[in-house]
Design a protein around this motif. Structure first.
Motif: not given
Lengths: 299, 278
Positions: A41-42, A45, A48-49, A251, A260, A263, B110, B113-114, B116-119, B124-125, B145, B148-149, B217
Motif C-alpha cells: 500500500f505504501l 505506489p 510506480v510513480v 492524465y 507521472f 507527479a 499523485v 494516478i499511481a 490507478a496504474a497499479i490496479y 502492475w497488479i 483501495v 485504505i491508502f 482517478f
C-alpha cells in the motif's frame, strides 16, 4: 545483537523479557503481514510513480517538466504556497501565544474551531469560496463591478490553499507552548526585555523545531492540495493550473508519462518532507528524553 | 492565581487573541456559514428533493460504506504495524517508521494516478487479477483501495505512542499471575490501547468520508455505482446547480461536525485512560 540494542533500544525492552516476548511464529506472521501491507500500500505506489515517469526515458521526462504549461503550473504552486504558508505561520504563532499563555473562557471551543478545516471535505473547502466570491455569490456582483476576479483565478486558488492548510502550524505550536509554560518569558520581562524581545529571544528559540515541523507539513499540503483548488481553479491551462491539477489534465489526455513526470516532482517533495520531519523528530527526541536513556541501557 | 498573574505580566493577549479570532472568522467561519445560509434560502421541499435523489443516496451509501470498510482494514493493519514498530526490531525499521506518514505528505492526485496504474486491468497488479476475473480499478473496490491508502497513518500514529508508553511490567504481572501470553495481550494490552485504536479508526473514517483527489482517478465515477458524494457536489457545481451542490454539502458538513464531536469525546476518553494508568 549488541549492535541492534543500541539502534533499537525501545523494542529491546520488550524483546528481552519473557512476559512481553511473542512466540517466534507469531512474530514472523505479524512481521510478514505488517511489512507486506506496508510494501503493497505504501511502497508500491511510490515506486510506480517514478517507474512510470521514466518509462519513456529521461528526454521525455525532462520535456514534460520544461514544457511551458508545466512551468507555469510549477510557478503557480510555488506562489500559492509562498502566500499561504507565511500567513498561516503568523496566524499559528499568534493563536498559540493567545491559547497557550493565557486562561480565558471559550478556549476549548476556539481550539476546536481552529481544527475545523481538517474535518471539512476539500471539495466543500472550495465550494465555500465559490458561494462567497463566485458570480452568483455574496460579493460576486460587487467584484464584477470593479472587474476583480477571485474564483477561476489565482486569488481563489490562494484562498482555498490557505483554508486547507489553516490548522497545521497552530496545532503543532499549541501543545508545545502549553507544555513549556510561561516562566521563561516572565523572567525575561522582569529583567527588562520588551514584549517583542521576549518573543524573539526567548519564545522563538524554544519553539523553533515545532515551528519548522508545522511549516514543512503546511507546505507539503499547500503544494499538493487537489480537491479544494480544483473547485475554484476553472482549469485554465497556463493560467490557473497548479501542479496537481496539471497532473490531472495530462492524465485525462492519456499523456501518462508526462503526468507521472510532474507527479514525480510532487512525490520528491513528499519524500523531502518526510526526511525533514524525521530529522526534526530525531533532533527533539535527543533533547527532550534524557531521562529515558539511562534506564534503557540497564536492560 | 497563575492565570491572572501571567495575564498581567505577559503582553499581547488582546493583540494575539484579536488577530486569531479575526483571521479564523474571515478564512474559516464566515465562508463556512455560507453553506448553511445558502441552504436556508431553499424551501424544505427543494432541500429534501436534492438530498434524497437516488444518485445522492447511492453516493452516501458508497462513501460511508467504503469509508467504514477502509477504516476497519486500517484498524487491523495499523495495529499490526504499530505493534511491530514498537515491539520488534528488524532491519529498515526506521525507514518503515518514517514512510508510514507518506499518505500525509503525498498529494492525493499523485496517489490516485499511481493506484490507478497499479490496479487497472493492464496495470502492475491488475494484469494478474484480470485473468482471475477480479477488477479493482474503476469499481467500488478501487475506492476502497484509495481510502485504505489515505487512512493508514491515522491508526498507526494514534496507537504507536500509547503502545510505546505501556510498561512491560503490566504484562509481567499478568504472566506471574498465571495468564497465558494470549490472555495478557487481550486482557491487559488491548484494553489499554482501545481508546487510541478507536480514535485512530474514527480519524481514518472521517478523512475517508471527505476524500476526493485519490478516489476519482481509480473510481470510474459511474453514477449510482462508483460515484462518491464529493464528486456529486463537483458535478452539480459544473452544471451551475449551486443550490443542489450546497444542499448536499450541508449534509456532508453536518456529518463531519458530528464526527468531529465523536473524535473529541474519544480523545478525552483516551486522555483520561492515559492519566489513570500513569
Amino acid at each position: 545483537m549488541a549492535g541492534a540494542t543500541s539502534t533499537f533500544p525501545a523494542s529491546h525492552r520488550f524483546e528481552t523479557r519473557s512476559a512481553t516476548r511473542d512466540h517466534g511464529l507469531v512474530r514472523a506472521l505479524l512481521l510478514a503481514l505488517g511489512l507486506g501491507f506496508f510494501a503493497l500500500f505504501l511502497i508500491l505506489p511510490l515506486v510506480v510513480v517514478f517507474a512510470e515517469a521514466l518509462r519513456k526515458g529521461w528526454e521525455t521526462y525532462w520535456a514534460a517538466l520544461t514544457e511551458p504549461d508545466a512551468l507555469s503550473a510549477i510557478r503557480l504552486t510555488l506562489l500559492a504556497a509562498a502566500i499561504a504558508v507565511p500567513l498561516n505561520l503568523v496566524f499559528g504563532v499568534s493563536a498559540a501565544w493567545a491559547i497557550a499563555k493565557y486562561q480565558f473562557r471559550g478556549k476549548a471551543l476556539l481550539t476546536t474551531l481552529i481544527d475545523l478545516p481538517f474535518s471539512v471535505s476539500p471539495v466543500i473547502a472550495g465550494l465555500i469560496y465559490v458561494l462567497v466570491f463566485g458570480a452568483q455569490g455574496w460579493f460576486g456582483p460587487l467584484l464584477e463591478g470593479y472587474d476583480v476576479r477571485i474564483i477561476f483565478a489565482v486569488p481563489g486558488i490562494v484562498l482555498a490553499t490557505i483554508f486547507v492548510t489553516f490548522p497545521f502550524i497552530a496545532r503543532e505550536l499549541i501543545p508545545l507552548m502549553e507544555a513549556q509554560g510561561s516562566e521563561e518569558e516572565e523572567a525575561a520581562l522582569v529583567l527588562g526585555a520588551s514584549g517583542f524581545q521576549t518573543f524573539w529571544r526567548v519564545t522563538l528559540p524554544n519553539i523553533k523545531w515545532g515551528l519548522l515541523y508545522g511549516v514543512i507539513l503546511c507546505n507539503a499540503r499547500a503544494m499538493g492540495e487537489f480537491g479544494a483548488v480544483s473547485v475554484v481553479s476553472g482549469h485554465i491551462r497556463g493560467m490557473t493550473n497548479t501542479m496537481p491539477l496539471h497532473v490531472e489534465i495530462l492524465y485525462n489526455e492519456y499523456q501518462f508519462a508526462a503526468a507521472f513526470a510532474v507527479a514525480s516532482l510532487l512525490a520528491l517533495l513528499a519524500l523531502f518532507t518526510l526526511a525533514v520531519k524525521s530529522f526534526i523528530e530525531w533532533k527533539s527526541a535527543q533533547k527532550s528524553d534524557p531521562g529515558i536513556r539511562p534506564e534503557e541501557s540497564l536492560t | 492565581m497563575t492565570a491572572t498573574a501571567s495575564r498581567r505580566v505577559l503582553p499581547g493577549f488582546g493583540l494575539t487573541l484579536g488577530f486569531t479570532i479575526l483571521y479564523l472568522s474571515l478564512v474559516v467561519l464566515i465562508p463556512l456559514s455560507a453553506v448553511f445560509l445558502k441552504t436556508a434560502t431553499l424551501s424544505p421541499e427543494q432541500i429534501w428533493n436534492q438530498i434524497s435523489a437516488p444518485r445522492a443516496v447511492a453516493s452516501y451509501r458508497l462513501t460511508f460504506g467504503a469509508s467504514l470498510l477502509a477504516a476497519m482494514v486500517n484498524a487491523v493493519f495499523g495495529l499490526i504495524l504499530a505493534w511491530i514498530l514498537v515491539r520488534y526490531s528488524f532491519p529498515g525499521k526506521k525507514l518503515v517508521d518514517a514512510l508510514i506518514d507518506l499518505p500525509f505528505a503525498l498529494p492525493t492526485a499523485v496517489a490516485g494516478i499511481a493506484l490507478a496504474a497499479i490496479y487497472a486491468k493492464n496495470g502492475w497488479i491488475g494484469q494478474f487479477l484480470e485473468p482471475l476475473g477480479i477488477r479493482i480499478a474503476f469499481t467500488p473496490a478501487g475506492i476502497l483501495v484509495a481510502l485504505i491508502f489515505i487512512g493508514l497513518p491515522f491508526v498507526v500514529r494514534t496507537v504507536q505512542p500509547v503502545l510505546q508508553d505501556l510498561d512491560a511490567e503490566f504484562e509481567e504481572a499478568a504472566a506471574s499471575l498465571g495468564a497465558t501470553r494470549w490472555q495478557s495481550v487481550t486482557r491487559v494490552v488491548l484494553p489499554a490501547i482501545l481508546p487510541a485504536l478507536t480514535t485512530g479508526f474514527a480519524l481514518a473514517f472521517a478523512r475517508a468520508v471527505g476524500e476526493y483527489g485519490s478516489v476519482i482517478f481509480i473510481a470510474g465515477n459511474m453514477p449510482l455505482v462508483s460515484e462518491i458524494t464529493p464528486l456529486i457536489i463537483i458535478t452539480k457545481l459544473e452544471q451551475y446547480d449551486y443550490a443542489g451542490a450546497t444542499a448536499i454539502a450541508a449534509v456532508m458538513l453536518l456529518i463531519s461536525f458530528a464526527l468531529l464531536l465523536v473524535i473529541n469525546l474519544l480523545q478525552a476518553w483516551s486522555a483520561r485512560r492515559g492519566r489513570r494508568e500513569a
